[in-house]
Structure formats: C-alpha cells, structure tokens
Design a protein around this motif. Structure first.
Motif, short mmCIF file in Angstrom:
data_model
loop_
_atom_site.label_atom_id
_atom_site.label_comp_id
_atom_site.label_asym_id
_atom_site.label_seq_id
_atom_site.Cartn_x
_atom_site.Cartn_y
_atom_site.Cartn_z
N ALA A 138 -0.21 48.43 14.36
CA ALA A 138 -1.69 48.80 15.23
C ALA A 138 -2.46 49.47 14.22
O ALA A 138 -2.92 49.92 12.91
CB ALA A 138 -1.06 50.63 15.81
N HIS A 139 -3.51 48.74 14.11
CA HIS A 139 -4.92 48.89 13.82
C HIS A 139 -5.81 49.67 14.67
O HIS A 139 -6.54 49.40 15.70
CB HIS A 139 -5.50 47.45 13.81
CG HIS A 139 -4.31 46.62 12.92
ND1 HIS A 139 -4.01 46.55 11.82
CD2 HIS A 139 -3.58 45.84 13.96
CE1 HIS A 139 -3.16 45.75 11.89
NE2 HIS A 139 -2.71 45.16 13.21
N HIS B 138 -8.01 43.53 24.05
CA HIS B 138 -7.00 43.53 23.25
C HIS B 138 -5.77 45.04 23.91
O HIS B 138 -6.50 45.48 24.70
CB HIS B 138 -7.35 43.95 22.23
CG HIS B 138 -7.47 43.43 21.02
ND1 HIS B 138 -8.66 42.98 21.16
CD2 HIS B 138 -7.33 42.26 19.92
CE1 HIS B 138 -9.36 42.06 20.21
NE2 HIS B 138 -8.10 41.58 18.98
N GLY B 139 -4.59 44.87 23.30
CA GLY B 139 -3.81 46.16 23.41
C GLY B 139 -3.50 47.04 23.55
O GLY B 139 -4.48 46.88 21.87
N VAL B 140 -3.94 48.11 23.84
CA VAL B 140 -4.20 49.38 23.03
C VAL B 140 -2.53 50.33 23.54
O VAL B 140 -2.12 50.66 24.55
CB VAL B 140 -5.06 50.26 23.69
CG1 VAL B 140 -5.69 51.74 23.41
CG2 VAL B 140 -6.52 49.22 23.70
N PHE B 141 -2.75 51.19 21.77
CA PHE B 141 -1.35 51.23 22.41
C PHE B 141 -1.43 52.94 22.37
O PHE B 141 -2.19 53.72 22.00
CB PHE B 141 -0.73 51.75 20.85
CG PHE B 141 -0.20 50.92 20.64
CD1 PHE B 141 0.75 50.18 20.80
CD2 PHE B 141 -0.94 49.75 19.63
CE1 PHE B 141 1.74 48.70 20.94
CE2 PHE B 141 -0.36 48.55 19.13
CZ PHE B 141 0.75 47.98 19.16
N VAL B 142 -0.55 54.21 23.74
CA VAL B 142 -0.60 55.19 23.66
C VAL B 142 -0.12 55.88 22.68
O VAL B 142 1.28 55.64 22.84
CB VAL B 142 -0.65 55.91 25.47
CG1 VAL B 142 -1.17 56.87 25.74
CG2 VAL B 142 -1.48 54.72 26.38
N LEU B 143 -0.61 56.32 21.74
CA LEU B 143 0.24 56.99 21.04
C LEU B 143 1.09 58.14 21.52
O LEU B 143 -0.14 59.23 21.99
CB LEU B 143 -0.14 56.81 19.44
CG LEU B 143 -0.72 55.99 18.82
CD1 LEU B 143 -1.41 56.33 17.33
CD2 LEU B 143 0.60 55.03 18.73
N ARG C 148 2.92 54.85 25.87
CA ARG C 148 2.20 53.65 26.76
C ARG C 148 1.67 52.49 26.45
O ARG C 148 1.14 52.93 25.66
CB ARG C 148 1.82 54.09 28.23
CG ARG C 148 1.60 53.05 29.28
CD ARG C 148 0.90 54.38 30.42
NE ARG C 148 0.05 53.29 31.28
CZ ARG C 148 -0.48 53.70 31.82
NH1 ARG C 148 -1.12 54.90 32.23
NH2 ARG C 148 -1.64 52.74 32.93
N PHE C 149 1.53 51.39 26.36
CA PHE C 149 1.03 50.34 26.18
C PHE C 149 0.52 49.64 27.50
O PHE C 149 0.21 49.58 28.58
CB PHE C 149 1.97 49.40 25.67
CG PHE C 149 1.11 48.33 25.10
CD1 PHE C 149 0.39 47.82 23.59
CD2 PHE C 149 0.74 46.55 25.83
CE1 PHE C 149 0.44 46.62 23.29
CE2 PHE C 149 0.39 45.52 25.69
CZ PHE C 149 -0.51 45.20 24.09
N LEU C 150 -1.80 49.91 27.16
CA LEU C 150 -2.34 49.12 27.89
C LEU C 150 -2.91 47.61 27.57
O LEU C 150 -2.60 47.40 26.55
CB LEU C 150 -3.90 50.23 27.85
CG LEU C 150 -3.26 51.34 28.09
CD1 LEU C 150 -4.67 52.61 27.78
CD2 LEU C 150 -2.73 52.11 29.71
N HIS C 151 -2.87 46.77 28.55
CA HIS C 151 -3.63 45.76 28.07
C HIS C 151 -4.35 45.06 29.00
O HIS C 151 -5.27 45.34 30.07
CB HIS C 151 -2.38 44.81 28.65
CG HIS C 151 -2.51 43.56 28.44
ND1 HIS C 151 -2.72 43.27 27.57
CD2 HIS C 151 -3.27 42.29 29.31
CE1 HIS C 151 -2.87 41.48 27.41
NE2 HIS C 151 -2.94 41.12 28.11
N THR D 183 -5.05 49.38 18.24
CA THR D 183 -4.47 48.35 19.32
C THR D 183 -4.01 47.03 18.67
O THR D 183 -3.03 47.01 17.18
CB THR D 183 -6.66 47.28 19.06
OG1 THR D 183 -6.98 47.35 17.47
CG2 THR D 183 -7.60 47.54 19.97
N ASP D 184 -3.22 45.85 19.02
CA ASP D 184 -1.92 45.12 18.48
C ASP D 184 -2.60 44.75 17.75
O ASP D 184 -3.59 43.36 17.84
CB ASP D 184 -1.19 44.76 19.70
CG ASP D 184 -2.26 44.10 20.76
OD1 ASP D 184 -4.05 43.86 20.85
OD2 ASP D 184 -1.86 43.25 21.64
#
Length: 591
Positions: A182-183, A193-198, A216-219, A259-260
């Motif tokens: 994750a960046h 991009h894909g976004v991580f809900v940490l 959760r992962f958001l696309h 982001t992924d």
C-alpha cells in the motif's frame, strides 16, 4: 535506501551470467500472461533472445501463458488461467514455488509502440545494453523471494514501485490469504486505483514500513466513498486515519489514501482459486484481479460490488454471477497490508506518462538515473539536450530532435527533424522530412502473402485509440491529429464504410480503421504514413486508395516478430561495434 538503484540492476545481470544462485534467492518461476497465442509467441522469442544474451537470470523458470481463445477474460481470468498453466507445466512441484506473475497481456492501446512486442519488453533509457521493464521488475522485487512463503506475487507490466525502508527491514510475505503493498497517494489517484480501508487498530502511520490488516478494499472509489468508508488519512507529521464520514481539515494538513500496486497470495489461496477455475470450465467474461478478488476480502467486505459494472469495459451476461461465486469463495479470507509510507508508485502505460517520465524533470527519471541518450549512436549536438530520450537508435549528424521527444529502436537520417513531444519507434527514416510536434510514429513488420512487408502507424500522441463508436454516422467524433476521421478519409480518397473497419463486432475506432498502407520497405512505409499526416495538417489531398490498407488491430495480427527483432538486432550489433571501436581507439590513444 531506495530499493532500486544501479547496483540492484547490475545484480540482476550478475545472476544472468551465472546459473549459481542459492536456494530461495531467486523466483522459482516468472510467468508472463499473453492475450493470445500470437502475443505469447512474441514473448517467447524475446525471452529466448534475452537469455541468449545473458540479460535474464538463468536459474529461473520462465513461462508464457496465453489466455484461452474466445471472449476476453480480463487480468483476473488471466491469473486463474496462469495458475492452471503452472500446474500443467510443473505438476505438484509448483506447490513449493515462489512465483512472480506479471500481467502483460494487454494490447497497449494507450501506448501503441508497445503493442506489437509487449509492454513488459518496453525499453528503458538506461543500461548498456538496455534494460527493459522485465529486468526492472526482477530488480525491484529482487529481495522478495527470500522473504516469501510459497505463493504468487501478482503485478502489472507497466508500473514501477520504489520505496525506502530501514536497512534492517525487509518486506515479508508469510501470512495466509492475500498480502498487498500500500502506497500513500492523493485522493485523486485513489479514484483510478484500488484503495485500502485500513484497520485503525493495526495502523500507526509510524516508520517507513508497517504491517497492518485491511478492513475493506475499495475499487476506483469516488472521493465521497473514500471519506465515508474511513479510507482517508490526514498527513501531518505522519499519516493518521480520520474517522469515517469526516472530511478532515485540508487547510491544516493534506489528505491521503493508501492505494494498491502488487499483491501476494499464499499457495493454499492460489490452489483454492485454481480449483474454482477448474470447476467453472470457461469464464466467458472479463474479471479483474484487483476489483474482483480483493473486494471480496476483509471483515468489512459486502457483496454490493458484484452488481456494480461501472468500471467494466464490456459488460458480460455472466459477470455478476461469476463475481458472486468469487465473493462466496473468498469471503472471510484475510487481506494483509504492507504499508510503505516512503514509497512512490509510477505508471508508464500511456503516451503522456511515457513522454513525461522519460523526458521531463520527473522524479522517476531522477531516481532511476534515466539517460537522455541510452545505448545509441548519435551526434554530439543531440547529447547536449537533456529533455529527450534516445533509446537504442542510430542518429546521423544533421538530424534535429525536439525537446520532450522519445526515439527508440530507430535509424534517423541527416535530413530529419522531429518536433517537440513526439514518439518515433522502430522506424527507418532516410529521406528529408519534418515530423511535427506531438506526433506518434511506430513501424511494424507484417507477414503478408508476398513475404515480409511494412506498415507504419501515425497518430497524434493525444489521439484516443481506445475510443470506438457503434455506427458509421458517429465516426465524425473520432479525431485523428485534431481532424475528424471523415475529413481525413476525404483527403485520402477513402470511403467511410463497414469494410473500412477490421473489427468483427461494431467497434469503429482509430484502432480498427484500415487506413495504413502496406509497403515493401520500412522507410517507404514511414514516408507514406507521414505523407498522410502531412495531408491532414495542410488539408491537401493524398490518395492511398490504391494500396492494401491495414488497421492497427490487423498489424498486430500479421506482425512479424522475427523481422522486428532482426531490425533491432542490426542496430544493436552496429552500436556494439561502435563501442568496441571507441574502446580500442581510447586504448590506442592512451598508449
């Protein structure tokens, strides 16, 4: 300590020259996916050539896996199919493998100089001989296999991840389920991009490297969704998660999301997916390795996304059902996240990105040490310009290359001038010509009934080759170098008809328009295409109706990989000879 530097790249070359590597030091297998059998053949030829030249580690197994014939299956389908190829090729042996799986099967419509031979073989303006994206990938991930349990690392062929960590820190892939890098990125980047809900309890925002879990992962979410889901972090001195629904005070601190880029799945998860694929038989629809795998993961995952086809290029009837089955299969699987706070993610998948990173004052250019002139013969006058990129090409004295342009795998004669911000690829120009600014020119060898012939595609660098319309009455919305396609057809004495387009379905676009003349020599094909462009620029007629014409789509179908590689090899050999001569001259003068 940036992960990637010249010594890392040299280490990759070191492994290329010796077959000795300690167990676990290198990947057990590197898999390239290909869109079809023709592309797979092109990849295999290039891999063989690179191994012959000792440019790739020999102790690694290289496998090229073509998507099955029929409807496109997306990079998710390619991932599943690649797992099957691994099992078929290596049997039970692959259960202990660390695998690097590189998605390289696209047609590269947004960077068409990579279409014929593949984005993973895109040359970088670096190294003698040149490095290509494949070596860069191997170098970037050179430490990963040693800290990885058997499983598969999935990456794309046109992105670059650079990061720094503490000297003693290593990125470890040893947890069950999925693990993703994750960046930190601006919210605008998050929308594509894909976004991580940490999970806040697993994340502190401290240090360069942090292991956490993803709720959760958001696309490709919109900004509002990112805020509502609690994905947004506030960057003060260190990133901190803001509470879900809050908008943050961006006047005081900047907001970011994680982001992924690449993700890993352990072997048992890969085995689960393979079992699913075998049960399915055929997919019949495009699935996304990021959107359709990762959105099913984490405790906050819901099946809502399975019905959302907003980001799908072509909606298939079975897509929702396949997504729902994948969701059922993967639900409850962990999504671990390796947060790289000091990292940068770069994408080189479009003409604009390519020109920017290779010729402008980009951070990537600085970090990788990209050269204005790489493995080329060119006059001293060209070497004084910093804002250009000459890659494995031979330029004769007298030619002029404008700032912001890239010349790769080409021979440029003395009476050629190239404008600003242009791309010239695989071409031979031995006549007097002014190539305009922001011109895209790329030549392809094709196998025709009479043997090898040549076609050169020409466009504006900003032309949209992905855009298509469904009926002839709408083709006026297609733009070629600023003019509407019907205007161009009139100038070239071509008729707008269904026969003008090569696509079997009703996709009428620049990609499928049969407008490029087939010629018997490479330089003649360049001349013809530049004459066509000139006629559009000056609104003067130039008749091409007497020629056999191909679309870009057809060029790729008929491409002659061997001939294209042979042309590159001639340039390569000539440069090597020149280098040897320079060395011996230097020695002579030194004694």
């Amino acid at each position: 300590v940036f992960l990637l530097n010249s010594s890392t790249l040299l280490l990759t070359r070191h492994f290329s020259k010796s077959s000795a590597a300690r167990p676990g030091e290198l990947w057990d297998a590197v898999v390239l996916t290909a869109a079809d059998a023709a592309q797979a053949g092109a990849f295999r030829e290039q891999l063989a050539e690179k191994l012959r030249r000792e440019q790739l580690p020999r102790a690694v197994r290289y496998l090229v896996c073509a998507d099955p014939p029929g409807p496109r299956i997306g990079n998710g389908g390619s991932t599943l199919h690649a797992l099957r190829c691994l099992e078929e090729q290596y049997g039970d042996q692959w259960t202990s493998f660390t695998v690097l799986l590189i998605h390289s099967g696209g047609y590269s419509q947004r960077l068409p100089n990579a279409s014929a031979l593949g984005k993973i073989f895109t040359a970088l303006p670096l190294g003698e001989p040149l490095y290509q994206m494949l070596e860069l990938k191997l170098s970037m991930y050179i430490d990963f296999p040693r800290h990885m349990k058997p499983g598969v690392l999935v990456t794309c062929s046109d992105d670059i991840e650079l990061y720094s960590t503490g000297v003693t820190e290593a990125i470890t892939f040893d947890k069950p389920g999925f693990t993703a890098l994750a960046h930190p990125s601006d919210l605008a980047v998050g929308t594509t991009h894909g976004v991580f809900v940490l999970d806040p309890s697993s994340f502190s925002g401290k240090g360069g490297l942090e292991y956490g879990s993803c709720y959760r992962f958001l696309h490709k979410p919109d900004v509002e969704t990112m805020h509502q889901s609690g994905a947004v972090c506030v960057r003060r001195d260190r990133p901190q998660l803001s509470s879900p629904g809050s908008c943050g005070d961006s006047a005081v601190a900047s907001e970011c999301v994680y982001t992924d880029s690449v993700f890993y799945m352990d072997h048992s998860t890969a085995q689960q997916l393979l079992h699913f694929y075998k049960q399915m038989g055929t997919l019949g629809c495009e699935i996304d390795a990021y959107g359709d795998f990762l959105q099913a993961l984490g405790p906050g995952a819901t099946p809502d996304y399975t019905k959302n086809t907003r980001n799908v290029s072509k909606e298939d009837s079975g897509l929702v059902a396949v997504r729902q089955q994948l969701y059922s299969l993967l639900q409850g699987t962990a999504l671990n996240v390796i947060v790289l706070n000091n990292s940068q993610f770069y994408h080189i998948g479009t003409t604009q990105e390519y020109l920017f990173h290779f010729t402008a004052e980009s951070k990537l250019r600085f970090e990788l040490g990209l050269q204005p002139v790489a493995f080329s013969i060119c006059p001293d006058s060209a070497r004084t310009l910093d804002q250009l990129s000459i890659i494995q090409s031979i330029l004769e004295p007298g030619c002029v290359i404008g700032p912001g342009s890239v010349i790769e795998y080409s021979r440029i004669g003395p009476e050629v001038s190239v404008g600003k911000g242009s791309i010239v690829s695989g071409s031979y120009i031995n006549f007097s010509v002014d190539i305009p600014s922001e011109c895209f020119l790329s030549s392809v060898s094709v196998k025709m009934a009479d043997g090898v012939e040549y076609v050169t595609m020409v466009f504006g660098v900003g032309d949209d080759l992905k855009k298509s319309v469904k009926s002839l009455s709408d083709i006026h919305s297609l733009r070629f170098f600023g003019a509407s396609l019907p205007e161009c057809l009139d100038l070239w004495s071509l008729e707008a008809s269904d026969q003008l387009f090569s696509s079997e379905d009703t996709r009428l676009g620049l990609w499928t328009a049969r407008i490029f003349p087939v010629c018997s020599t490479l330089s003649e094909s360049v001349r013809m295409s530049l004459n066509m462009l000139n006629s559009v620029q000056h609104k003067s007629a130039f008749k091409v109706s007497g020629f056999q014409l191909l679309s870009v789509e057809e060029m790729l179908t008929y491409k002659d990989v061997e001939d294209m590689l042979q042309f590159r090899k001639q340039i390569y050999d000539e440069i090597c000879l020149q280098r040897q001569k320079e060395k011996s001259d230097y020695r002579m003068n030194g004694t």
